[in-house]
Design an enzyme around this catalytic site. Structure first.
Site, short mmCIF file in Angstrom:
data_model
loop_
_atom_site.label_atom_id
_atom_site.label_comp_id
_atom_site.label_asym_id
_atom_site.label_seq_id
_atom_site.Cartn_x
_atom_site.Cartn_y
_atom_site.Cartn_z
N ASP A 116 -11.27 2.37 3.44
CA ASP A 116 -11.51 0.93 3.26
C ASP A 116 -13.01 0.64 3.12
O ASP A 116 -13.39 -0.44 2.70
CB ASP A 116 -10.97 0.15 4.47
N LYS A 173 0.84 -1.20 0.00
CA LYS A 173 0.00 0.00 0.00
C LYS A 173 0.88 1.25 0.00
O LYS A 173 0.61 2.22 -0.71
CB LYS A 173 -0.94 -0.02 1.21
N GLN A 225 -4.77 -2.04 9.25
CA GLN A 225 -4.55 -3.33 8.60
C GLN A 225 -5.15 -4.45 9.45
O GLN A 225 -4.92 -4.52 10.65
CB GLN A 225 -3.04 -3.54 8.40
#
Ligand code: NAP
Length: 301
Positions: free
Chosen positions: A120, A53, A97
């Site tokens: 997200d 990322k 994460q």
């Protein structure tokens, strides 16, 4: 006839070129898009995902802030970190994460992230928006799949779409997105009886179960579009999906490879959501002249 390959790597590359231009436009107006990535603990797979990322941010000119927290960090400390990032105007996207250590409540953490920075798309508000037919921050993996489907030029409306896997991050939002596009959607999971009975009806088959070799040709309709979300590492080190690629590609009309299919698109859509957030924040701050955001479009052949 062998299926045409849906090349996620090539599409991701093409989209990222456009992203660099959007970053330049933002920077010219004094906004440097920023993404904060929080990693709790030291899970090796998570470290790789976070690394990918951050690399994608660099490639597109997006500023990234990597916050590593110890595996035994308290939930209160994680929430404090998120709150600081919520208040930081230079940060447009926050992601934590997954998975988190068991002593941290996932729902509590996801809901702490500002809905304006939830790139997200996992906050309850964004999930609800998807259910009610909006897309504020579409979750990255299904969003990437949607663009991959667009490359085939085939209209999803009215098609039988079968999603294998019902997780909150892939299967369920994928089903909702396909429903938004007027497909007839079936979502299968581990307790589905006779999986093949469902998959064989799929004009569009999306597989996200995390089970290598799950989908064999006998389960696939002739001419189906097959999207393999699965990422599985075999004991010999090879990375494979959930679909028996070589055999199924002889039956499908379009198919994604693993690696090189959905994976590169997931990270790309994270950058898309971060840029969208920065552009929204800029517009909210009030420059009417700024070019309106448009969803990325993909050319079909
Ligand atoms: P997950 O949370 O483990 O969910 C797996 C889902 O598959 C569950 O709904 C489970 O059913 C279902 N399932 C398991 N075995 C099944 C079977 N034999 N038949 C039918 N359904 C079955 O996994 P996830 O996070 O959604 O990820 C799924 C896969 O996609 C993994 O391989 C993951 O690494 C990969 N992934 C890839 C990307 C990418 O960018 N390419 C992104 C995210 C995930 P139950 O609900 O009944 O348990």
């Amino acid at each position: 006839m062998s299926a045409q390959i849906i090349d996620g790597k090539a599409l991701a590359r093409q989209l990222r070129i456009g992203f660099r231009q959007r970053v330049e436009q933002l920077k010219a107006r004094g906004v440097a898009p920023g993404l904060a990535v929080i990693l709790v603990g030291d899970n090796p797979a998570s470290r790789v995902y976070v690394g990918n990322k951050i690399k994608a941010c660099e490639e597109c000119g997006v500023r990234s802030l990597h916050l590593g927290l110890a595996a035994d960090v308290s939930q209160a400390e994680v929430l404090r970190t998120i709150e600081q990032l919520n208040q930081d105007d230079s940060i447009h996207g926050i992601l934590i994460q997954l998975p988190l250590p068991p002593h941290i409540q996932l729902a509590r953490v996801l809901e702490a992230i500002s809905v304006h920075k939830d790139v997200d798309g996992f906050h309850l508000y964004n999930v609800g928006a998807l259910v009610s037919g909006n897309s504020i921050f579409p979750p990255c993996t299904p969003y990437g799949v949607q663009l991959l489907l667009d490359t085939t030029g085939i209209d999803v409306a009215g098609k039988n779409a079968v999603v294998v896997g019902a997780s909150n991050i892939v299967g369920k939002p994928m089903g909702l997105m396909l429903l938004q596009r007027e497909a007839t959607v079936t979502i299968c999971h581990a307790k589905t009886r006779d999986l093949a009975q469902h998959t064989i009806l799929a004009d569009i088959l999306i597989v996200a179960a995390g089970k290598p070799g799950l989908i064999v040709p006998q389960m696939v309709k002739e001419g189906a579009i097959v999207i393999d979300v699965g990422i599985n590492r075999l004991p010999d080190g090879r990375i494979v999906g959930d679909v028996c690629f070589e055999a199924v590609k002889e039956k499908a009309s379009w198919i994604t490879p693993v690696p090189g299919g959905v994976g590169p698109m997931t990270v790309t859509m994270l950058i898309e959501n971060t840029l969208r957030s920065a552009e929204r924040a800029f517009k909210t701050a009030g420059e009417a002249a700024f070019q309106a955001w448009e969803a990325p479009t993909v050319k079909s052949p």
